[in-house]
Structures are given as C-alpha cells and as structure tokens.
Design a protein around this motif. Structure first.
Motif, PDB file in Angstrom:
ATOM      1  N   SER A 140       0.870  -1.106  -0.016  1.00  0.00           N
ATOM      2  CA  SER A 140      -0.429  -0.314   0.114  1.00  0.00           C
ATOM      3  C   SER A 140       0.791   1.158   0.155  1.00  0.00           C
ATOM      4  N   VAL A 141       2.106   1.109   0.720  1.00  0.00           N
ATOM      5  CA  VAL A 141       2.879   2.477   0.096  1.00  0.00           C
ATOM      6  C   VAL A 141       4.101   2.436  -0.820  1.00  0.00           C
ATOM      7  N   ARG A 142       3.770   1.364  -1.200  1.00  0.00           N
ATOM      8  CA  ARG A 142       4.552   1.093  -2.430  1.00  0.00           C
ATOM      9  C   ARG A 142       4.139   2.588  -3.293  1.00  0.00           C
ATOM     10  N   GLU A 144       3.501   3.514  -7.773  1.00  0.00           N
ATOM     11  CA  GLU A 144       3.581   2.682  -9.043  1.00  0.00           C
ATOM     12  C   GLU A 144       4.392   2.639 -10.076  1.00  0.00           C
ATOM     13  N   SER A 145       4.418   1.331 -10.739  1.00  0.00           N
ATOM     14  CA  SER A 145       5.306   2.598 -11.954  1.00  0.00           C
ATOM     15  C   SER A 145       5.611   3.364 -12.939  1.00  0.00           C
ATOM     16  N   LYS A 146       4.109   4.700 -12.799  1.00  0.00           N
ATOM     17  CA  LYS A 146       4.310   5.069 -13.875  1.00  0.00           C
ATOM     18  C   LYS A 146       4.168   6.759 -12.566  1.00  0.00           C
ATOM     19  N   GLY A 147       4.251   6.169 -11.037  1.00  0.00           N
ATOM     20  CA  GLY A 147       4.801   7.512 -10.257  1.00  0.00           C
ATOM     21  C   GLY A 147       3.164   7.454  -9.166  1.00  0.00           C
ATOM     22  N   SER A 148       1.929   6.892  -9.634  1.00  0.00           N
ATOM     23  CA  SER A 148       1.137   6.882  -8.857  1.00  0.00           C
ATOM     24  C   SER A 148       1.404   6.293  -7.325  1.00  0.00           C
ATOM     25  N   GLN A 149       0.175   6.347  -6.540  1.00  0.00           N
ATOM     26  CA  GLN A 149       0.496   5.423  -5.253  1.00  0.00           C
ATOM     27  C   GLN A 149      -0.438   4.123  -5.183  1.00  0.00           C
ATOM     28  N   VAL A 150      -0.736   3.214  -5.347  1.00  0.00           N
ATOM     29  CA  VAL A 150      -1.284   2.231  -4.670  1.00  0.00           C
ATOM     30  C   VAL A 150      -2.273   2.441  -3.890  1.00  0.00           C
ATOM     31  N   ASN A 151      -2.296   3.201  -2.710  1.00  0.00           N
ATOM     32  CA  ASN A 151      -2.790   3.174  -2.446  1.00  0.00           C
ATOM     33  C   ASN A 151      -3.121   4.987  -1.762  1.00  0.00           C
ATOM     34  N   SER A 152      -3.546   5.738  -2.527  1.00  0.00           N
ATOM     35  CA  SER A 152      -3.381   7.546  -1.802  1.00  0.00           C
ATOM     36  C   SER A 152      -3.639   7.742  -0.107  1.00  0.00           C
ATOM     37  N   VAL A 153      -4.930   6.663   0.145  1.00  0.00           N
ATOM     38  CA  VAL A 153      -5.079   7.085   1.825  1.00  0.00           C
ATOM     39  C   VAL A 153      -3.663   6.596   2.614  1.00  0.00           C
ATOM     40  N   ILE A 154      -3.441   5.544   2.603  1.00  0.00           N
ATOM     41  CA  ILE A 154      -2.630   4.661   3.400  1.00  0.00           C
ATOM     42  C   ILE A 154      -1.351   5.191   2.879  1.00  0.00           C
ATOM     43  N   TYR A 155      -0.428   5.881   1.859  1.00  0.00           N
ATOM     44  CA  TYR A 155       0.863   6.149   1.286  1.00  0.00           C
ATOM     45  C   TYR A 155       0.997   7.974   2.356  1.00  0.00           C
ATOM     46  N   GLU A 156      -0.535   8.629   1.981  1.00  0.00           N
ATOM     47  CA  GLU A 156      -0.054   9.430   3.039  1.00  0.00           C
ATOM     48  C   GLU A 156       0.521   9.701   4.386  1.00  0.00           C
ATOM     49  N   TYR A 157      -0.884   8.635   4.798  1.00  0.00           N
ATOM     50  CA  TYR A 157      -0.729   8.718   6.003  1.00  0.00           C
ATOM     51  C   TYR A 157       0.589   8.227   6.478  1.00  0.00           C
ATOM     52  N   LYS A 165       8.640   8.566  13.581  1.00  0.00           N
ATOM     53  CA  LYS A 165       8.858   7.928  13.152  1.00  0.00           C
ATOM     54  C   LYS A 165      10.324   7.043  12.759  1.00  0.00           C
ATOM     55  N   ALA A 166      10.965   5.467  13.297  1.00  0.00           N
ATOM     56  CA  ALA A 166      11.579   4.666  12.049  1.00  0.00           C
ATOM     57  C   ALA A 166      10.550   4.200  11.004  1.00  0.00           C
ATOM     58  N   LYS A 167      11.051   3.790  10.400  1.00  0.00           N
ATOM     59  CA  LYS A 167      10.101   3.390   9.230  1.00  0.00           C
ATOM     60  C   LYS A 167       9.259   2.278   9.731  1.00  0.00           C
ATOM     61  N   LYS A 168      10.628   1.589   9.967  1.00  0.00           N
ATOM     62  CA  LYS A 168       9.290  -0.152  10.784  1.00  0.00           C
ATOM     63  C   LYS A 168       8.121   0.219  11.549  1.00  0.00           C
ATOM     64  N   GLN A 169       8.455   1.833  12.512  1.00  0.00           N
ATOM     65  CA  GLN A 169       7.157   1.701  13.193  1.00  0.00           C
ATOM     66  C   GLN A 169       5.796   2.224  12.877  1.00  0.00           C
ATOM     67  N   ALA A 170       6.503   3.216  11.809  1.00  0.00           N
ATOM     68  CA  ALA A 170       5.273   4.130  10.689  1.00  0.00           C
ATOM     69  C   ALA A 170       4.599   3.260   9.978  1.00  0.00           C
ATOM     70  N   LEU A 171       5.670   2.082   9.723  1.00  0.00           N
ATOM     71  CA  LEU A 171       4.808   0.430   8.811  1.00  0.00           C
ATOM     72  C   LEU A 171       4.367   0.131   9.678  1.00  0.00           C
ATOM     73  N   GLY A 172       4.544  -0.443  11.166  1.00  0.00           N
ATOM     74  CA  GLY A 172       3.194  -1.193  12.295  1.00  0.00           C
ATOM     75  C   GLY A 172       2.314  -0.023  11.958  1.00  0.00           C
ATOM     76  N   ALA A 173       2.441   1.569  12.030  1.00  0.00           N
ATOM     77  CA  ALA A 173       1.130   1.620  12.511  1.00  0.00           C
ATOM     78  C   ALA A 173       0.083   1.483  11.240  1.00  0.00           C
ATOM     79  N   VAL A 174       0.650   1.675   9.737  1.00  0.00           N
ATOM     80  CA  VAL A 174       0.837   2.130   8.827  1.00  0.00           C
ATOM     81  C   VAL A 174      -0.692   0.263   8.650  1.00  0.00           C
TER      82      VAL A 174
END
Length: 212
Positions: A140-142, A144-157, A165-174
């Motif tokens: 969800s936080v990736r 896509e090849s064209k630059g758009s987000q897979v899930n914009s809501v989750i990506y922005e969060y 936060k550290a990336k690992k903690q941020a991913l846990g929050a996601v």
C-alpha cells in the motif's frame, strides 16, 4: 515470484543431476537422489497451482472477499487469507478489538511509576494474519511504475508517520490503520472508497445508528 524461483531451482537441480551423472558411476546415487528431490519440488509446485485455482473459485462466491479486494494493496491472494484469519467480523464490536485480536496493538511496559515509551506489538493472535497485513501494508505504501500511489490514503498516512517515527514503526502504524479500514469495510458491507479512515469510521457509525 515464488513460483518462478521454484522453477529456477528445479531446473538448477536437474542440471546438477545431469552433470553429476556424466562425471562418474560413483555419483549415480547422488544423481538419483537429486532427481527425486527435483520431482518432489515440481509435484508440490503443481499442487500449489491446483490449490490456488480452488481458492480463487471458492473466493469468488464469498462477498466479503470482494469487499477486501476493493482495498488497494489487497489482491486475490491476500483477501481470502485475511478473511480466513479474521473470521466472522461480527465477533468484534469495534476496530480496537480486531487490532487486539491480530496482535499488532502496542504492548505497554510498565513497572511502578515507570511507563515505557518504546513499546513493541503484542504479537498475540495469528502470525499469518500479521504477515498478511505486513504484505498489504508494504504494498500500500509503494508507488506504481507511473509514479501514482497504490493506495493514496495509506501512503499519505505513512508519509506523515515517518516524519516522527522510524520506518519500521511507521509501517506498524500502517498495518494498524489498514486493519481498521478492513474492519470498517467488512462491518459496513460496502466496498472501499478513497476517503480517509476517519470517514470510513463515520460511515460505520451512521450504519449502526440506522440499525438502532
């Protein structure tokens, strides 16, 4: 990717077995053993393909799978896995209970007047559910090849979280936020819409008020 990897390993094993066979008679037993292992790998790979087809056929008849599929980042493989591990959503009164059930809620380290600030997840519940949520979160936080987000809501969060936060903690929050969206989608019995999680919760509350 997993199937491609298995096929490559299978071909590599066969190649090694053929090389071993022409090297000398004393290696014949090794050649036979490698061939047997290679056939087992090929057999299991074929069985996995059959099971995948069966899962897709059964999943197509389950409305909840379609609801989960509507969430960007959750595909045909993750949707039935998530639903199978979550089970009947009616067992959970609210999203907090589902988070606790999954084991991704933060544990609290406390002793006397001391309360820890770096808390880890409890890891209670199904490890398969947590793994599926992890895959869904990373997808969800990736972009896509064209630059758009897979899930914009989750990506922005996620972007907001990694600011503090550290990336690992941020991913846990996601993972936590994604599970709350899953809860709302299943409870509302409505497909995911690109709105904020708070709006998803608000939709659920309105449904509950109408039902009352």
């Amino acid at each position: 990717m997993v199937k491609l990897y298995a096929q490559q390993k299978y071909e590599a094993l066969l190649s090694c077995a053929q090389d071993a066979e022409v090297t000398g008679i004393w290696l014949t037993s090794y050649f036979s053993a490698i061939q047997r292992y290679a056939r087992i790998v090929q057999f299991l790979d074929a069985e996995i393909k059959v099971i995948d087809v069966q899962i897709k056929e059964l999943s197509s008849k389950v409305p909840e799978v379609a609801l989960l599929n509507s969430i960007p980042g959750i595909g045909d493989t993750l949707a039935p896995l998530l639903l199978g591990e979550i089970g009947d959503i009616e067992r959970c009164v609210n999203a907090k209970q589902l988070v606790a059930f999954s084991g991704i809620g933060p544990s609290v380290r406390q002793s006397g007047n001391y309360v820890g600030t770096k808390n880890k997840v409890t890891k209670r519940g199904s490890p398969f559910l947590r793994h599926a949520l992890y895959i869904a979160a990373t997808t969800s936080v990736r972009k896509e090849s064209k630059g758009s987000q897979v899930n914009s809501v989750i990506y922005e969060y996620y972007i907001r979280k990694i600011e503090t936060k550290a990336k690992k903690q941020a991913l846990g929050a996601v993972m936590n936020r994604l599970l709350r969206i899953i809860f709302s989608v299943l409870k509302n019995k409505q497909p995911f819409r690109l709105i904020t999680p708070d709006q998803q919760v608000e939709m659920y509350q309105k449904v509950q008020q109408k039902a009352a």
